[in-house]
Design an enzyme around this catalytic site. Sequence first.
Site, PDB file in Angstrom:
ATOM      1  CG  ASP A  57      -2.488   3.641   2.722  1.00 28.14           C
ATOM      2  OD1 ASP A  57      -3.252   2.018   2.339  1.00 28.14           O
ATOM      3  OD2 ASP A  57      -2.546   3.054   3.641  1.00 28.14           O
ATOM      4  CG  ASN A  79      -2.073  -1.421   1.514  1.00 29.55           C
ATOM      5  OD1 ASN A  79      -2.457  -1.900  -0.007  1.00 29.55           O
ATOM      6  ND2 ASN A  79      -1.986  -1.958   2.508  1.00 29.55           N
ATOM      7  CG  HIS A  82       4.471  -1.793  -4.153  1.00 30.40           C
ATOM      8  ND1 HIS A  82       3.536  -2.837  -4.782  1.00 30.40           N
ATOM      9  CD2 HIS A  82       5.159  -2.435  -5.337  1.00 30.40           C
ATOM     10  CE1 HIS A  82       3.319  -4.183  -4.926  1.00 30.40           C
ATOM     11  NE2 HIS A  82       4.282  -3.507  -5.267  1.00 30.40           N
ATOM     12  CG  ASN A 128      -7.485 -11.711   1.133  1.00 28.48           C
ATOM     13  OD1 ASN A 128      -7.519 -10.265   1.921  1.00 28.48           O
ATOM     14  ND2 ASN A 128      -8.449 -11.872   0.513  1.00 28.48           N
ATOM     15  CB  ALA A 160      -8.787  -6.061   6.783  1.00 28.02           C
TER      16      ALA A 160
HETATM   17  C1  BV8 Z   1       9.064  -6.337 -10.623  1.00 27.19           C
HETATM   18  C2  BV8 Z   1       1.777   1.194  -7.313  1.00 27.19           C
HETATM   19  C3  BV8 Z   1      11.236  -6.853 -11.592  1.00 27.19           C
HETATM   20  C4  BV8 Z   1       0.894   1.726  -8.305  1.00 27.19           C
HETATM   21  C5  BV8 Z   1       2.108  -1.200  -7.582  1.00 27.19           C
HETATM   22  C6  BV8 Z   1       4.146 -12.230 -15.329  1.00 27.19           C
HETATM   23  C7  BV8 Z   1       4.093 -12.842 -13.708  1.00 27.19           C
HETATM   24  C8  BV8 Z   1       4.947 -12.537 -12.910  1.00 27.19           C
HETATM   25  C9  BV8 Z   1       4.845 -11.181 -12.682  1.00 27.19           C
HETATM   26  C10 BV8 Z   1       4.907 -10.552 -13.450  1.00 27.19           C
HETATM   27  C11 BV8 Z   1       4.276 -11.014 -14.635  1.00 27.19           C
HETATM   28  N1  BV8 Z   1       4.525  -9.450 -15.889  1.00 27.19           N
HETATM   29  C12 BV8 Z   1       5.017  -9.111 -15.668  1.00 27.19           C
HETATM   30  C13 BV8 Z   1       5.311  -8.720 -14.063  1.00 27.19           C
HETATM   31  C14 BV8 Z   1       5.380  -8.448 -12.997  1.00 27.19           C
HETATM   32  C15 BV8 Z   1       4.833  -7.273 -12.564  1.00 27.19           C
HETATM   33  C16 BV8 Z   1       3.503  -7.739 -12.113  1.00 27.19           C
HETATM   34  O1  BV8 Z   1       3.611  -8.922 -10.752  1.00 27.19           O
HETATM   35  N2  BV8 Z   1       2.537  -7.341 -12.610  1.00 27.19           N
HETATM   36  C17 BV8 Z   1       1.246  -8.502 -12.063  1.00 27.19           C
HETATM   37  C18 BV8 Z   1       0.340  -7.227 -12.663  1.00 27.19           C
HETATM   38  C19 BV8 Z   1       1.308 -10.157 -12.803  1.00 27.19           C
HETATM   39  N3  BV8 Z   1       5.274  -6.953 -10.824  1.00 27.19           N
HETATM   40  C20 BV8 Z   1       5.980  -5.670 -11.652  1.00 27.19           C
HETATM   41  O2  BV8 Z   1       6.632  -5.652 -12.528  1.00 27.19           O
HETATM   42  C21 BV8 Z   1       7.275  -5.045 -10.267  1.00 27.19           C
HETATM   43  N4  BV8 Z   1       7.899  -5.449 -10.592  1.00 27.19           N
HETATM   44  O3  BV8 Z   1       8.628  -6.796 -11.191  1.00 27.19           O
HETATM   45  O4  BV8 Z   1      10.200  -5.698 -11.392  1.00 27.19           O
HETATM   46  C22 BV8 Z   1      11.772  -6.205 -13.100  1.00 27.19           C
HETATM   47  C23 BV8 Z   1      11.797  -4.668 -13.594  1.00 27.19           C
HETATM   48  C24 BV8 Z   1      11.623  -4.513 -14.498  1.00 27.19           C
HETATM   49  C25 BV8 Z   1      11.113  -5.621 -15.477  1.00 27.19           C
HETATM   50  C26 BV8 Z   1      10.580  -6.598 -15.206  1.00 27.19           C
HETATM   51  C27 BV8 Z   1      10.220  -6.903 -14.084  1.00 27.19           C
HETATM   52  C28 BV8 Z   1       6.004  -4.067  -9.533  1.00 27.19           C
HETATM   53  C29 BV8 Z   1       4.801  -4.268  -9.000  1.00 27.19           C
HETATM   54  C30 BV8 Z   1       4.470  -3.365  -8.571  1.00 27.19           C
HETATM   55  C31 BV8 Z   1       3.685  -2.336  -9.649  1.00 27.19           C
HETATM   56  N5  BV8 Z   1       2.342  -1.788  -8.709  1.00 27.19           N
HETATM   57  N6  BV8 Z   1       1.057  -0.313  -7.505  1.00 27.19           N
HETATM   58  C32 BV8 Z   1      -0.211   2.321  -7.358  1.00 27.19           C
HETATM   59  O5  BV8 Z   1      -0.487   2.297  -5.996  1.00 27.19           O
HETATM   60  O6  BV8 Z   1      -0.707   3.144  -7.363  1.00 27.19           O
HETATM   61  S1  BV8 Z   1       0.650  -2.641  -8.181  1.00 27.19           S
HETATM   62  C33 BV8 Z   1      -0.867  -2.426  -7.100  1.00 27.19           C
HETATM   63  O7  BV8 Z   1      -0.965  -3.766  -6.610  1.00 27.19           O
HETATM   64  C34 BV8 Z   1      -0.606  -1.918  -5.262  1.00 27.19           C
HETATM   65  O8  BV8 Z   1       0.044  -1.429  -5.241  1.00 27.19           O
HETATM   66  C35 BV8 Z   1      -1.638  -2.937  -4.515  1.00 27.19           C
HETATM   67  O9  BV8 Z   1      -1.482  -2.197  -3.302  1.00 27.19           O
HETATM   68  C36 BV8 Z   1      -0.917  -4.430  -5.992  1.00 27.19           C
HETATM   69  C37 BV8 Z   1      -1.423  -5.623  -4.995  1.00 27.19           C
HETATM   70  O10 BV8 Z   1      -3.083  -5.481  -5.762  1.00 27.19           O
HETATM   71  P1  BV8 Z   1      -3.584  -5.940  -3.605  1.00 27.19           P
HETATM   72  O11 BV8 Z   1      -2.904  -4.587  -2.796  1.00 27.19           O
HETATM   73  O12 BV8 Z   1      -3.648  -6.578  -3.269  1.00 27.19           O
HETATM   74  O13 BV8 Z   1      -4.943  -5.550  -4.091  1.00 27.19           O
HETATM   75  P2  BV8 Z   1      -5.987  -5.907  -5.269  1.00 27.19           P
HETATM   76  O14 BV8 Z   1      -7.023  -5.031  -5.167  1.00 27.19           O
HETATM   77  O15 BV8 Z   1      -5.659  -6.895  -6.326  1.00 27.19           O
HETATM   78  O16 BV8 Z   1      -6.844  -6.943  -3.761  1.00 27.19           O
HETATM   79  C38 BV8 Z   1      -7.098  -6.204  -2.291  1.00 27.19           C
HETATM   80  C39 BV8 Z   1      -7.515  -7.538  -1.959  1.00 27.19           C
HETATM   81  O17 BV8 Z   1      -8.195  -7.855  -0.346  1.00 27.19           O
HETATM   82  C40 BV8 Z   1      -8.363  -8.639  -2.171  1.00 27.19           C
HETATM   83  O18 BV8 Z   1      -8.206 -10.020  -2.242  1.00 27.19           O
HETATM   84  C41 BV8 Z   1      -9.899  -8.472  -1.403  1.00 27.19           C
HETATM   85  O19 BV8 Z   1     -10.512  -9.842  -1.646  1.00 27.19           O
HETATM   86  C42 BV8 Z   1      -9.131  -8.539  -0.375  1.00 27.19           C
HETATM   87  N7  BV8 Z   1      -9.940  -7.068   0.567  1.00 27.19           N
HETATM   88  C43 BV8 Z   1     -11.291  -6.307  -0.147  1.00 27.19           C
HETATM   89  N8  BV8 Z   1     -11.547  -5.641   1.122  1.00 27.19           N
HETATM   90  C44 BV8 Z   1     -11.057  -6.182   1.805  1.00 27.19           C
HETATM   91  C45 BV8 Z   1     -10.383  -7.351   2.072  1.00 27.19           C
HETATM   92  N9  BV8 Z   1      -9.678  -8.135   3.096  1.00 27.19           N
HETATM   93  C46 BV8 Z   1     -10.096  -7.770   4.121  1.00 27.19           C
HETATM   94  N10 BV8 Z   1     -10.757  -6.868   4.171  1.00 27.19           N
HETATM   95  C47 BV8 Z   1     -11.719  -6.502   3.206  1.00 27.19           C
HETATM   96  N11 BV8 Z   1     -12.614  -5.358   4.169  1.00 27.19           N
END
Ligand code: BV8
Length: 224
Positions: free
Chosen positions: A93, A91, A108, A194, A212
């Site tokens: 925030d 996060n 991040h 979660n 949460a």
């Molecule tokens: C990197 C900043 C090396 C922006 C973010 C193929 C396969 C695997 C990996 C990759 C791939 N292709 C590319 C990659 C790498 C890529 C990646 O992982 N892509 C994914 C989409 C497949 N990763 C990267 O690029 C990372 N860097 O690998 O560097 C590199 C270097 C050069 C070239 C290549 C690689 C960088 C990743 C960072 C990206 N930036 N955020 C911003 O925040 O504005 S990511 C973004 O997703 C946010 O940071 C966020 O935090 C993060 C993860 O999301 P979650 O936090 O999990 O949020 P989400 O909504 O998804 O889920 C919420 C959950 O909460 C749900 O499960 C829900 O059920 C639950 N929930 C909801 N309400 C509640 C709750 N739980 C409890 N109580 C509630 N009330």
Amino acid sequence: MGKYQNICVLTGAGISAESGIKTFRDANGLWENHDIMEVASPEGYADKPALVQRFYNARRMQLKEVEPNPAHYALAKLESMVSEFALVTQNVDDLHERAGCKNIFHMHGELRKIRHTKTGEVKYFEGEVSKEDYLLWRPDIVWFGENVKYMEEIQIAASKCDLFLCIGTSNQVYPAAGFVQIAKESGARCIELNMESTALSAYYDESHLGPASAVVPDFIKSLL
Ligand code: BV8
């Protein structure tokens, strides 16, 4: 304090959802209204700097209207009760800080910081980046395709802990989603808290499903 004295916690957007901050991938989540790569990649920033700066300005302004929830406070209490505690958060925030957590790794980046695109200077900034600065000062946020922060410290924390908690993340983004593997291979007990189960739930020894703000304080009470 019970048998766990070295705890590593990974949090995601779900822990801040009940504070009013949108998650990314839930219905009408943040990305719903935006193409991820348009607003959270260096290419998107180069292509449409105004759109990206407006996206982050709006989220930075929202910080002034939200408060930590009981899940954030429960983690701060847990940190005060154990000898080693690392809070790794995806996060951007500041709710963990405002709830009183100390040892936080914003892997991040942070909404309250901006980075000079020429000098690399990083400074705290609580306002809105103005039009004339759109290309000079970018959000100090890790975008897709960029290396995450504190990787070394996080790998050490995950490999040393005896309890690994994963809270409020869909476990779809790497390397964050892979930290449980480091903890597991080092013999830690791994517990997921979660709203719903995720693609990686099978990796965890236990899953506690629900909001949460209820599930996290209850679970931490059971630990203390
Ligand atoms: C990197 C900043 C090396 C922006 C973010 C193929 C396969 C695997 C990996 C990759 C791939 N292709 C590319 C990659 C790498 C890529 C990646 O992982 N892509 C994914 C989409 C497949 N990763 C990267 O690029 C990372 N860097 O690998 O560097 C590199 C270097 C050069 C070239 C290549 C690689 C960088 C990743 C960072 C990206 N930036 N955020 C911003 O925040 O504005 S990511 C973004 O997703 C946010 O940071 C966020 O935090 C993060 C993860 O999301 P979650 O936090 O999990 O949020 P989400 O909504 O998804 O889920 C919420 C959950 O909460 C749900 O499960 C829900 O059920 C639950 N929930 C909801 N309400 C509640 C709750 N739980 C409890 N109580 C509630 N009330």
